[in-house]
Design an enzyme around this catalytic site. Structure first.
Site, PDB file in Angstrom:
ATOM      1  N   ARG A  71     -18.962  22.427  24.788  1.00  0.00           N
ATOM      2  CA  ARG A  71     -17.588  23.385  25.110  1.00  0.00           C
ATOM      3  C   ARG A  71     -17.116  23.516  23.706  1.00  0.00           C
ATOM      4  O   ARG A  71     -16.949  22.710  23.061  1.00  0.00           O
ATOM      5  CB  ARG A  71     -16.787  22.594  25.917  1.00  0.00           C
ATOM      6  CG  ARG A  71     -15.549  23.435  26.126  1.00  0.00           C
ATOM      7  CD  ARG A  71     -14.562  22.679  26.806  1.00  0.00           C
ATOM      8  NE  ARG A  71     -13.240  23.611  27.033  1.00  0.00           N
ATOM      9  CZ  ARG A  71     -11.955  23.126  26.873  1.00  0.00           C
ATOM     10  NH1 ARG A  71     -11.696  21.704  26.596  1.00  0.00           N
ATOM     11  NH2 ARG A  71     -10.904  23.839  26.889  1.00  0.00           N
ATOM     12  N   HIS A  83      -8.187  28.935  23.185  1.00  0.00           N
ATOM     13  CA  HIS A  83      -7.851  27.608  22.535  1.00  0.00           C
ATOM     14  C   HIS A  83      -6.655  27.877  21.414  1.00  0.00           C
ATOM     15  O   HIS A  83      -6.792  27.484  20.458  1.00  0.00           O
ATOM     16  CB  HIS A  83      -9.080  26.885  22.140  1.00  0.00           C
ATOM     17  CG  HIS A  83      -8.609  25.367  22.238  1.00  0.00           C
ATOM     18  ND1 HIS A  83      -9.496  24.657  22.900  1.00  0.00           N
ATOM     19  CD2 HIS A  83      -7.933  24.381  21.843  1.00  0.00           C
ATOM     20  CE1 HIS A  83      -8.952  23.449  23.045  1.00  0.00           C
ATOM     21  NE2 HIS A  83      -8.021  23.310  22.219  1.00  0.00           N
ATOM     22  N   GLU A 131      -5.343  24.744  28.640  1.00  0.00           N
ATOM     23  CA  GLU A 131      -3.956  24.116  28.683  1.00  0.00           C
ATOM     24  C   GLU A 131      -2.896  25.348  28.520  1.00  0.00           C
ATOM     25  O   GLU A 131      -2.295  25.101  27.499  1.00  0.00           O
ATOM     26  CB  GLU A 131      -3.860  23.063  27.517  1.00  0.00           C
ATOM     27  CG  GLU A 131      -4.888  22.015  27.717  1.00  0.00           C
ATOM     28  CD  GLU A 131      -4.897  20.777  26.842  1.00  0.00           C
ATOM     29  OE1 GLU A 131      -3.945  20.643  25.946  1.00  0.00           O
ATOM     30  OE2 GLU A 131      -5.442  19.710  27.009  1.00  0.00           O
ATOM     31  N   ASN A 185      -8.337  18.452  31.828  1.00  0.00           N
ATOM     32  CA  ASN A 185      -8.111  17.890  30.475  1.00  0.00           C
ATOM     33  C   ASN A 185      -7.394  16.325  30.770  1.00  0.00           C
ATOM     34  O   ASN A 185      -6.042  16.724  31.336  1.00  0.00           O
ATOM     35  CB  ASN A 185      -7.439  18.475  29.231  1.00  0.00           C
ATOM     36  CG  ASN A 185      -8.615  19.660  28.732  1.00  0.00           C
ATOM     37  OD1 ASN A 185      -9.725  19.670  29.140  1.00  0.00           O
ATOM     38  ND2 ASN A 185      -7.981  20.517  27.851  1.00  0.00           N
ATOM     39  N   TYR A 224      -5.600  12.972  29.242  1.00  0.00           N
ATOM     40  CA  TYR A 224      -5.797  11.934  28.342  1.00  0.00           C
ATOM     41  C   TYR A 224      -4.945  10.487  28.809  1.00  0.00           C
ATOM     42  O   TYR A 224      -5.090   9.682  28.093  1.00  0.00           O
ATOM     43  CB  TYR A 224      -4.877  12.521  26.950  1.00  0.00           C
ATOM     44  CG  TYR A 224      -5.790  13.560  26.418  1.00  0.00           C
ATOM     45  CD1 TYR A 224      -6.876  12.896  25.479  1.00  0.00           C
ATOM     46  CD2 TYR A 224      -5.842  14.824  26.640  1.00  0.00           C
ATOM     47  CE1 TYR A 224      -7.848  13.936  24.627  1.00  0.00           C
ATOM     48  CE2 TYR A 224      -6.827  15.707  26.059  1.00  0.00           C
ATOM     49  CZ  TYR A 224      -7.806  14.988  25.056  1.00  0.00           C
ATOM     50  OH  TYR A 224      -8.574  15.965  24.343  1.00  0.00           O
ATOM     51  N   GLU A 259     -12.002  17.681  28.941  1.00  0.00           N
ATOM     52  CA  GLU A 259     -11.553  17.116  27.719  1.00  0.00           C
ATOM     53  C   GLU A 259     -11.082  15.617  28.046  1.00  0.00           C
ATOM     54  O   GLU A 259     -10.243  15.573  28.951  1.00  0.00           O
ATOM     55  CB  GLU A 259     -10.164  17.636  26.849  1.00  0.00           C
ATOM     56  CG  GLU A 259     -10.612  18.729  25.890  1.00  0.00           C
ATOM     57  CD  GLU A 259      -9.436  19.316  25.252  1.00  0.00           C
ATOM     58  OE1 GLU A 259      -8.477  18.459  24.779  1.00  0.00           O
ATOM     59  OE2 GLU A 259      -9.366  20.599  25.053  1.00  0.00           O
TER      60      GLU A 259
HETATM   61  C1  FCB Z   1      -5.572  18.925  23.739  1.00  0.00           C
HETATM   62  C2  FCB Z   1      -6.097  19.770  23.148  1.00  0.00           C
HETATM   63  C3  FCB Z   1      -7.152  19.538  22.054  1.00  0.00           C
HETATM   64  C4  FCB Z   1      -6.848  18.596  21.156  1.00  0.00           C
HETATM   65  C5  FCB Z   1      -6.521  17.169  22.290  1.00  0.00           C
HETATM   66  C6  FCB Z   1      -6.295  16.157  21.428  1.00  0.00           C
HETATM   67  O1  FCB Z   1      -4.362  18.907  24.325  1.00  0.00           O
HETATM   68  O2  FCB Z   1      -6.723  20.994  24.079  1.00  0.00           O
HETATM   69  O3  FCB Z   1      -7.312  20.669  21.121  1.00  0.00           O
HETATM   70  O4  FCB Z   1      -5.855  18.836  20.612  1.00  0.00           O
HETATM   71  O5  FCB Z   1      -5.241  17.728  23.122  1.00  0.00           O
END
Ligand code: FCB
Length: 454
Positions: free
Chosen positions: A81, A126, A171, A296, A298, A356
């Site tokens: 991607r 992006h 995002e 995405n 995290y 992500e």
């Molecule tokens: C996300 C972004 C990516 C990167 C990661 C750590 O929010 O999409 O570009 O910065 O965080």
């Protein structure tokens, strides 16, 4: 149960990928007719990015993409991607002036990926808006959504014969909140009204782009990527549950509801003091059926009521911080399983891709090796969380690890390393971290299981 015992839940068709974004890796900021973007301007403004870092050179992927694709091939990823730099295609934000050299770069990139049996997935936005469009109001001007649709159509006309998976936006929450409310990201605006308007125009542009792309080709899979975070109340009290629900509106439902249900959550008024203003027809455009949703993920959040009437935000974060990454983000893999189940329950059925997931840690090269055990543990725990969702019947189709390379981490510059490939920013030399070798073995094992469910 260890991840190896759960690999059986991943279908053989599962996409095992890595992800990157144009401004974070390409460099070549003024080469071959590329125009300026809001991130060029922002990073060149003193005080906006740590250490004054910019994406001028970044990983120089623009010139080194054959080497980077060879690395992906060596690792064994099945999918990649990446995002297209909008100002490389429309240097002055005008779709009458298309930069052929910019298009040619992505043409070469896609062909080289396919030559290496790596399936490309493209993100159209992006965060690198052409500066000329920002001068005309950027995401505060609804006309930007029309130009975005024209740009999307141009890209599909050129690459749609070979690239089938398309992501309109990465995002939108970050574009709206970090770009227009807190000002930590380009264009650095700080206004509640602006955040609401920017979010709406981004969603509108997504809808217009989908229509334009579908009118050009009917064989594409088109979706959008949201940064979503599971929100938990710290205890089962009415107040904590209310706090968690408000935080969930702010982080997740502000985007999920219009895309899937066709209206904004009423509680936006409690956050912004008003509802977004828009034309009634806009929602029909925004709510078109998606072929997939990109997620995405995290971290997750645990919240409590702030208990402080003076506080502008009635929610307090009490997320445990016993396990954190170099970003200070708590590691909560279970949040991913819960999030995927919730998405299917509240908005599904919809094919899901993790577009992500990954972690920054302070990596060091020792005798030519990077023993990034923390990252391997983070990745393993999150992939296991996906296996748990698959075991519950959730339709997850792929995983794109963030990121292939260490890169320009926005306001943190080059200080945070998310790559499974280490980049020496002086020599631009690439070195596989242990996590890259680990990921390659995992993919190999997952794909060689004989009895994968289809
Ligand atoms: C996300 C972004 C990516 C990167 C990661 C750590 O929010 O999409 O570009 O910065 O965080």
């Amino acid at each position: 149960m260890a991840l190896t015992n759960k690999l059986k839940y991943f279908p053989t068709t599962f996409a095992w990928g890595v992800a990157t974004a144009a401004y974070q890796i390409e460099g070549a900021a003024t080469i071959d007719g590329r125009g300026s973007s809001i991130w060029d301007e922002f990073s060149h403004t003193p005080g906006k990015v740590l250490s004054g870092d910019t994406g001028d050179i970044a990983c120089d992927h623009y010139h080194r993409y054959p080497e980077d694709i060879a690395l992906m091939n060596h690792i064994g990823v099945t999918h990649y991607r990446f995002s297209v730099s909008w100002p490389r295609i429309l240097p002055d934000g005008d779709s009458h002036h298309i930069n052929a050299k910019g298009l040619a770069f992505y043409d070469r990139l896609v062909d080289t990926l396919l030559d290496n049996q790596i399936i490309p997935a493209i993100t159209l936005y992006h965060w690198d808006l052409p500066s000329e469009l920002q001068i005309q109001g950027g995401w505060l001007n609804s006309r930007t959504s029309d130009v975005f649709a024209e740009y999307a159509q141009i890209m599909v006309a050129v690459l749609g014969d070979r690239v089938k998976q398309w992501i309109t936006h990465n995002e939108p929450w970050c574009t709206a909140v970090l770009g227009h409310l807190t000002g930590e990201h380009a264009p650095g605006v700080t206004s509640k009204d602006a955040a609401l308007t920017a979010a709406h125009h981004v969603l509108l542009s997504h809808g217009k782009a989908m229509m334009a792309m579908r009118s050009t080709r009917n064989d594409l899979q088109i979706g959008i990527t949201l940064n979503l975070s599971q929100v938990y109340p710290d205890q089962p009290s009415v107040e904590s549950i209310r706090a968690a629900s408000l935080q969930d509106v702010f982080n997740n439902r502000w985007y999920l509801d219009p895309l899937f249900v066709g209206h904004y959550p009423e509680e936006l008024i409690d956050i912004f003091g008003k509802q977004p203003q828009f034309l009634s027809h806009d929602m029909d455009l925004i709510k078109q059926p998606l072929d997939f949703l990109g997620v995405n993920y995290y971290s997750a959040q645990v919240v409590a009521p702030s208990g402080d009437n003076e506080s502008p935000w009635p929610v307090r974060h009490v997320t445990p911080k016993d396990r954190i990454t170099a970003m200070g983000w708590p590691v909560i893999p279970k949040g991913l399983t819960d999030l995927l189940m919730r998405l299917q329950r509240d908005y599904g059925p919809i094919p899901l891709f993790i577009t992500e997931n990954g972690a920054a840690y302070p990596d060091e090269i020792v005798d030519g090796r990077i023993h990034d055990v923390d990252r391997i543990e983070y990745l393993s725990d999150h992939i296991e969380a996906i296996a748990d969702a698959l075991a519950h019947g959730i339709d997850v189709r792929g995983y794109f690890l963030w990121s292939l390379l260490d890169n320009f981490e926005w306001a943190f510059g080059y200080s945070k390393r998310f790559g499974i490939v280490y980049v020496d920013y002086t020599t631009l030399e690439r070195t596989l971290k242990d996590s890259a070798l680990w990921y390659g073995r995992l993919i190999h094992d997952a794909l060689s299981l004989p009895l994968n469910p289809v």
